[in-house]
Design a protein around this motif. Structure first.
Motif, PDB file in Angstrom:
ATOM      1  N   THR A  30       0.830  -1.203   0.000  1.00  0.00           N
ATOM      2  CA  THR A  30       0.000   0.000   0.000  1.00  0.00           C
ATOM      3  C   THR A  30       0.866   1.254   0.000  1.00  0.00           C
ATOM      4  OG1 THR A  30      -0.107  -0.062   2.399  1.00  0.00           O
ATOM      5  CG2 THR A  30      -1.892  -1.125   1.222  1.00  0.00           C
ATOM      6  N   ASN A  31       2.163   1.077   0.143  1.00  0.00           N
ATOM      7  CA  ASN A  31       3.089   2.219   0.144  1.00  0.00           C
ATOM      8  C   ASN A  31       4.241   1.935  -0.802  1.00  0.00           C
ATOM      9  OD1 ASN A  31       2.256   4.125   2.365  1.00  0.00           O
ATOM     10  ND2 ASN A  31       2.255   2.192   3.463  1.00  0.00           N
ATOM     11  N   ALA A  32       4.899   2.994  -1.262  1.00  0.00           N
ATOM     12  CA  ALA A  32       6.126   2.825  -2.050  1.00  0.00           C
ATOM     13  C   ALA A  32       7.217   2.282  -1.137  1.00  0.00           C
ATOM     14  CB  ALA A  32       6.538   4.167  -2.633  1.00  0.00           C
ATOM     15  N   ALA A  33       8.237   1.654  -1.744  1.00  0.00           N
ATOM     16  CA  ALA A  33       9.293   0.996  -0.951  1.00  0.00           C
ATOM     17  C   ALA A  33       9.867   1.921   0.118  1.00  0.00           C
ATOM     18  CB  ALA A  33      10.395   0.507  -1.881  1.00  0.00           C
ATOM     19  N   TYR A  34      10.010   3.207  -0.217  1.00  0.00           N
ATOM     20  CA  TYR A  34      10.659   4.116   0.723  1.00  0.00           C
ATOM     21  C   TYR A  34       9.791   4.522   1.894  1.00  0.00           C
ATOM     22  CZ  TYR A  34      14.869   4.251  -1.687  1.00  0.00           C
ATOM     23  OH  TYR A  34      16.059   3.852  -2.204  1.00  0.00           O
ATOM     24  N   GLU A  35       8.476   4.336   1.763  1.00  0.00           N
ATOM     25  CA  GLU A  35       7.582   4.790   2.826  1.00  0.00           C
ATOM     26  C   GLU A  35       7.037   3.616   3.616  1.00  0.00           C
ATOM     27  OE1 GLU A  35       4.926   6.805   0.292  1.00  0.00           O
ATOM     28  OE2 GLU A  35       6.306   8.485   0.038  1.00  0.00           O
ATOM     29  N   ILE A  36       7.537   2.448   3.347  1.00  0.00           N
ATOM     30  CA  ILE A  36       6.926   1.255   3.906  1.00  0.00           C
ATOM     31  C   ILE A  36       7.346   1.072   5.370  1.00  0.00           C
ATOM     32  CG2 ILE A  36       8.420  -0.749   3.581  1.00  0.00           C
ATOM     33  CD1 ILE A  36       6.214  -1.586   1.491  1.00  0.00           C
ATOM     34  N   SER A  37       6.395   0.683   6.221  1.00  0.00           N
ATOM     35  CA  SER A  37       6.735   0.433   7.633  1.00  0.00           C
ATOM     36  C   SER A  37       7.384  -0.946   7.734  1.00  0.00           C
ATOM     37  CB  SER A  37       5.465   0.461   8.482  1.00  0.00           C
ATOM     38  OG  SER A  37       4.665  -0.653   8.146  1.00  0.00           O
ATOM     39  N   GLN A  38       8.046  -1.172   8.858  1.00  0.00           N
ATOM     40  CA  GLN A  38       8.658  -2.496   9.054  1.00  0.00           C
ATOM     41  C   GLN A  38       7.568  -3.563   9.098  1.00  0.00           C
ATOM     42  OE1 GLN A  38      11.931  -3.089  11.655  1.00  0.00           O
ATOM     43  NE2 GLN A  38      12.760  -1.027  11.394  1.00  0.00           N
ATOM     44  N   ASN A  42       7.388  -6.708   6.587  1.00  0.00           N
ATOM     45  CA  ASN A  42       7.387  -8.104   7.054  1.00  0.00           C
ATOM     46  C   ASN A  42       6.170  -8.866   6.530  1.00  0.00           C
ATOM     47  OD1 ASN A  42       9.799  -8.541   8.481  1.00  0.00           O
ATOM     48  ND2 ASN A  42       9.047  -7.303  10.177  1.00  0.00           N
ATOM     49  N   GLN A  43       5.018  -8.173   6.458  1.00  0.00           N
ATOM     50  CA  GLN A  43       3.825  -8.835   5.908  1.00  0.00           C
ATOM     51  C   GLN A  43       4.046  -9.224   4.452  1.00  0.00           C
ATOM     52  OE1 GLN A  43       0.535  -6.164   6.630  1.00  0.00           O
ATOM     53  NE2 GLN A  43       0.943  -6.190   8.836  1.00  0.00           N
ATOM     54  N   LEU A  44       4.655  -8.298   3.694  1.00  0.00           N
ATOM     55  CA  LEU A  44       4.918  -8.602   2.281  1.00  0.00           C
ATOM     56  C   LEU A  44       5.903  -9.752   2.161  1.00  0.00           C
ATOM     57  CD1 LEU A  44       5.195  -4.981   0.868  1.00  0.00           C
ATOM     58  CD2 LEU A  44       3.364  -6.620   0.432  1.00  0.00           C
ATOM     59  N   TYR A  45       6.912  -9.739   3.031  1.00  0.00           N
ATOM     60  CA  TYR A  45       7.899 -10.826   3.003  1.00  0.00           C
ATOM     61  C   TYR A  45       7.208 -12.160   3.263  1.00  0.00           C
ATOM     62  CZ  TYR A  45      11.849 -13.787   3.758  1.00  0.00           C
ATOM     63  OH  TYR A  45      12.745 -14.822   3.640  1.00  0.00           O
ATOM     64  N   ASN A  46       6.376 -12.198   4.309  1.00  0.00           N
ATOM     65  CA  ASN A  46       5.689 -13.451   4.640  1.00  0.00           C
ATOM     66  C   ASN A  46       4.824 -13.917   3.478  1.00  0.00           C
ATOM     67  OD1 ASN A  46       6.868 -13.493   7.107  1.00  0.00           O
ATOM     68  ND2 ASN A  46       5.158 -12.516   8.172  1.00  0.00           N
ATOM     69  N   CYS A  47       4.199 -12.956   2.827  1.00  0.00           N
ATOM     70  CA  CYS A  47       3.318 -13.274   1.708  1.00  0.00           C
ATOM     71  C   CYS A  47       4.113 -13.878   0.542  1.00  0.00           C
ATOM     72  CB  CYS A  47       2.602 -12.007   1.276  1.00  0.00           C
ATOM     73  SG  CYS A  47       1.285 -12.272   0.107  1.00  0.00           S
ATOM     74  N   GLU A 121      18.172 -11.522   0.536  1.00  0.00           N
ATOM     75  CA  GLU A 121      17.041 -11.775  -0.353  1.00  0.00           C
ATOM     76  C   GLU A 121      16.456 -10.410  -0.704  1.00  0.00           C
ATOM     77  OE1 GLU A 121      14.893 -15.795   1.146  1.00  0.00           O
ATOM     78  OE2 GLU A 121      14.909 -14.136   2.554  1.00  0.00           O
ATOM     79  N   SER A 122      15.768 -10.338  -1.831  1.00  0.00           N
ATOM     80  CA  SER A 122      15.177  -9.049  -2.179  1.00  0.00           C
ATOM     81  C   SER A 122      13.756  -9.228  -2.687  1.00  0.00           C
ATOM     82  CB  SER A 122      16.025  -8.348  -3.238  1.00  0.00           C
ATOM     83  OG  SER A 122      15.993  -9.029  -4.461  1.00  0.00           O
ATOM     84  N   LEU A 123      12.941  -8.196  -2.409  1.00  0.00           N
ATOM     85  CA  LEU A 123      11.618  -8.169  -3.016  1.00  0.00           C
ATOM     86  C   LEU A 123      11.415  -6.847  -3.720  1.00  0.00           C
ATOM     87  CD1 LEU A 123       9.238  -7.664  -0.057  1.00  0.00           C
ATOM     88  CD2 LEU A 123      10.923  -9.454   0.137  1.00  0.00           C
ATOM     89  N   MET A 124      10.771  -6.916  -4.856  1.00  0.00           N
ATOM     90  CA  MET A 124      10.577  -5.726  -5.682  1.00  0.00           C
ATOM     91  C   MET A 124       9.138  -5.235  -5.520  1.00  0.00           C
ATOM     92  SD  MET A 124      13.404  -6.497  -7.549  1.00  0.00           S
ATOM     93  CE  MET A 124      13.316  -5.752  -9.160  1.00  0.00           C
ATOM     94  N   ILE A 125       8.974  -3.925  -5.522  1.00  0.00           N
ATOM     95  CA  ILE A 125       7.633  -3.328  -5.500  1.00  0.00           C
ATOM     96  C   ILE A 125       7.531  -2.401  -6.700  1.00  0.00           C
ATOM     97  CG2 ILE A 125       6.009  -1.910  -4.202  1.00  0.00           C
ATOM     98  CD1 ILE A 125       7.507  -2.617  -1.681  1.00  0.00           C
ATOM     99  N   ASP A 126       6.552  -2.646  -7.589  1.00  0.00           N
ATOM    100  CA  ASP A 126       6.456  -1.753  -8.745  1.00  0.00           C
ATOM    101  C   ASP A 126       5.581  -0.554  -8.396  1.00  0.00           C
ATOM    102  OD1 ASP A 126       3.770  -2.391  -9.045  1.00  0.00           O
ATOM    103  OD2 ASP A 126       4.089  -3.711 -10.780  1.00  0.00           O
TER     104      ASP A 126
END
Ligand code: HEC
Length: 206
Positions: A30-38, A42-47, A121-126
């Motif tokens: 719901t946020n750009a990579a730079y504005e994302i909360s921890q 973590n939720q995105l990582y788990n997903c 590890e890395s995750l990308m957000i478009d």
């Protein structure tokens, strides 16, 4: 009552049960990579965890792969990494690297032993908030004299399609820029940069 935590568990469970195409839909930022909360990182990582773990399945002959999946994660959440393609990355350390790495800047002047490996590890957000697994980054300390141009660090980048780039191996020249940057801290921290302080797990040093 709606509980965010159970919602996340549902997503994680869903990720295990539904085909990949619909999993990708659910892991939406719901946020750009730079504005994302921890928490959100973590939720995105788990997903994405299953798809991230599947990444190295066809990769053989690279020290640390797939073993890194059992190593210690020393970042509290995937963090925005401007130097690695504006993605979220987490920091993972091999047993040989862990004690020294977790001294952070206190390690000053010491050197990692051959066999020490650091993984990210890395995750990308478009720009639409869609997420996907990104490349795996590795640094492996080798015996003195093995890789003289890179202070005996071997860098690897493993792409999600299984392509591998590795210092002194395939596509080595594509990784020259890794050490060009990491060498900046060679004397003090043996080429380490560490996660920003707010993303470090607590250690006995803190
Ligand atoms: C412009 C500088 C720069 C470049 C180029 C760069 N890195 Fe990094 N690297 C960093 C910084 C800063 C960190 C710590 C913060 C972070 O993860 O973003 C880091 C962290 C790491 C770590 C975790 C160990 C540590 O230093 O704390 C690994 C592993 C890593 N990078 C691998 C690579 C690989 C492989 C490449 C090339 C494909 C690369 N890096 C290119 C700056 C760089």
């Amino acid at each position: 009552m709606f509980k965010p935590s159970s919602f996340v568990r549902c997503l994680a469970l869903g990720a295990a049960l539904v085909p990949l195409s619909s999993t990708a839909q659910e892991c939406k930022a719901t946020n750009a990579a730079y504005e994302i909360s921890q928490d959100e990182a973590n939720q995105l990582y788990n997903c994405l965890a299953e798809r991230l773990a599947a990444l190295p399945e066809n990769v053989t002959g690279i020290p640390g792969v797939p073993d890194y999946r059992d190593w210690e994660v020393v970042s509290t959440a995937p963090l925005p990494s401007a130097t690695h393609g504006s993605m979220l990355v987490n920091h993972i350390v091999s047993p040989e690297a862990a004690a020294l790495y977790k001294q952070w800047e206190q390690m000053s002047g010491k050197k990692f032993p051959p066999g020490a490996i650091l993984a990210k590890e890395s995750l990308m957000i478009d720009s639409d908030g869609n997420t996907s697994p990104g490349p795996l980054f590795l640094m492996e300390k080798t015996a003195a004299g093995t890789a003289p141009d890179t202070d005996d660090w071997i860098y690897s980048r493993i792409f999600t399609d299984g392509r591998i780039q590795r210092t002194l191996g395939p596509g080595s020249a594509n990784l020259d820029f890794c050490h060009d940057c990491h060498a900046a801290t060679i004397d003090q921290f043996d080429a380490m940069f560490f996660p920003p302080e707010r993303y470090r797990i607590e250690t006995s040093q803190d």
